[in-house]
Design a protein around this motif. Structure first.
Motif, PDB file in Angstrom:
ATOM      1  N   SER A   7       0.747  -1.147   0.090  1.00 11.54           N
ATOM      2  CA  SER A   7      -0.090   0.059  -0.063  1.00 11.54           C
ATOM      3  C   SER A   7       0.922   1.338   0.007  1.00 11.54           C
ATOM      4  O   SER A   7       0.375   2.437   0.158  1.00 11.54           O
ATOM      5  N   ALA A   8       2.259   1.058  -0.231  1.00 10.89           N
ATOM      6  CA  ALA A   8       3.087   2.287  -0.224  1.00 10.89           C
ATOM      7  C   ALA A   8       2.757   2.907  -1.613  1.00 10.89           C
ATOM      8  O   ALA A   8       3.882   2.743  -2.443  1.00 10.89           O
ATOM      9  N   THR A  37       9.964  -2.392  11.537  1.00  7.19           N
ATOM     10  CA  THR A  37      10.429  -2.922  10.172  1.00  7.19           C
ATOM     11  C   THR A  37      10.098  -1.758   9.101  1.00  7.19           C
ATOM     12  O   THR A  37       9.585  -1.030   9.502  1.00  7.19           O
ATOM     13  N   SER A  38      10.753  -1.876   8.010  1.00  9.69           N
ATOM     14  CA  SER A  38      10.467  -1.297   6.866  1.00  9.69           C
ATOM     15  C   SER A  38      10.815  -1.889   5.504  1.00  9.69           C
ATOM     16  O   SER A  38      11.517  -2.854   5.700  1.00  9.69           O
ATOM     17  N   HIS A  86       2.045  -8.085   3.420  1.00  4.80           N
ATOM     18  CA  HIS A  86       1.443  -6.697   3.156  1.00  4.80           C
ATOM     19  C   HIS A  86       2.479  -5.687   3.789  1.00  4.80           C
ATOM     20  O   HIS A  86       2.886  -5.810   4.924  1.00  4.80           O
ATOM     21  N   VAL A  87       2.819  -4.804   2.923  1.00  2.66           N
ATOM     22  CA  VAL A  87       3.737  -3.691   3.072  1.00  2.66           C
ATOM     23  C   VAL A  87       2.900  -2.599   3.166  1.00  2.66           C
ATOM     24  O   VAL A  87       2.064  -2.167   2.349  1.00  2.66           O
ATOM     25  N   ASP A  88       2.986  -1.749   4.121  1.00  6.91           N
ATOM     26  CA  ASP A  88       2.173  -0.662   4.603  1.00  6.91           C
ATOM     27  C   ASP A  88       2.829   0.565   4.483  1.00  6.91           C
ATOM     28  O   ASP A  88       4.190   0.568   4.903  1.00  6.91           O
ATOM     29  N   GLY A  89       2.440   1.696   3.887  1.00  3.12           N
ATOM     30  CA  GLY A  89       2.918   3.034   3.711  1.00  3.12           C
ATOM     31  C   GLY A  89       2.248   3.910   2.974  1.00  3.12           C
ATOM     32  O   GLY A  89       3.015   4.389   2.031  1.00  3.12           O
ATOM     33  N   SER A  96      11.468   4.721   6.220  1.00  2.66           N
ATOM     34  CA  SER A  96      11.079   4.569   7.483  1.00  2.66           C
ATOM     35  C   SER A  96       9.457   4.871   7.722  1.00  2.66           C
ATOM     36  O   SER A  96       9.092   4.378   8.860  1.00  2.66           O
ATOM     37  N   ASP A  97       8.853   5.111   6.784  1.00  3.21           N
ATOM     38  CA  ASP A  97       7.266   5.404   6.938  1.00  3.21           C
ATOM     39  C   ASP A  97       6.831   4.216   6.258  1.00  3.21           C
ATOM     40  O   ASP A  97       5.451   4.215   6.156  1.00  3.21           O
ATOM     41  N   THR A  98       7.447   3.324   5.903  1.00  7.96           N
ATOM     42  CA  THR A  98       6.800   1.742   5.651  1.00  7.96           C
ATOM     43  C   THR A  98       7.103   0.870   6.695  1.00  7.96           C
ATOM     44  O   THR A  98       7.856   1.058   7.784  1.00  7.96           O
TER      45      THR A  98
END
Length: 109
Positions: A7-8, A37-38, A86-89, A96-98
């Protein structure tokens, strides 16, 4: 390979919540929570354009994931073994925002 949803959408490799990079690095060597994590492969999309030359190809749903989050249950020899992550961001400006929302700490197990 692992199935990836990302979602980045501000990432230059994100194409329809898939990744056009082909492989990614999840960082967070000493992480004990997903927030630590990122996605080390995150690169912010330049300019105001929604399109980007790196995302002009197809997005990959199945992807190789190198994982530096040594405490994650799914980390085996620095490779992700989860069937899907799922990678969020969604409003990320840098790595660092993910975060890897699938991270599960094996701490104390």
């Amino acid at each position: 390979m692992t199935t990836l949803k990302c979602s980045a959408t501000t990432c230059m490799y994100n194409k329809e919540q898939l990744c056009s990079k082909g492989d990614i690095d999840v960082t967070g060597e000493n992480a004990t929570t997903a927030n630590e994590t990122s996605c080390g492969s995150f690169r912010e999309r330049s300019g105001n354009s929604v399109t980007n030359s790196c995302a002009s190809g197809c997005g990959c749903e199945k992807i190789q994931i190198d994982c530096k989050a040594h405490n994650c249950t799914y980390n085996s020899d620095c490779k992700c073994t989860a069937s899907s992550i799922h990678v969020d961001g969604s409003s990320a400006h840098d790595a660092s925002d993910t975060k890897c929302n699938t991270f599960q700490c094996s701490c104390g197990v």
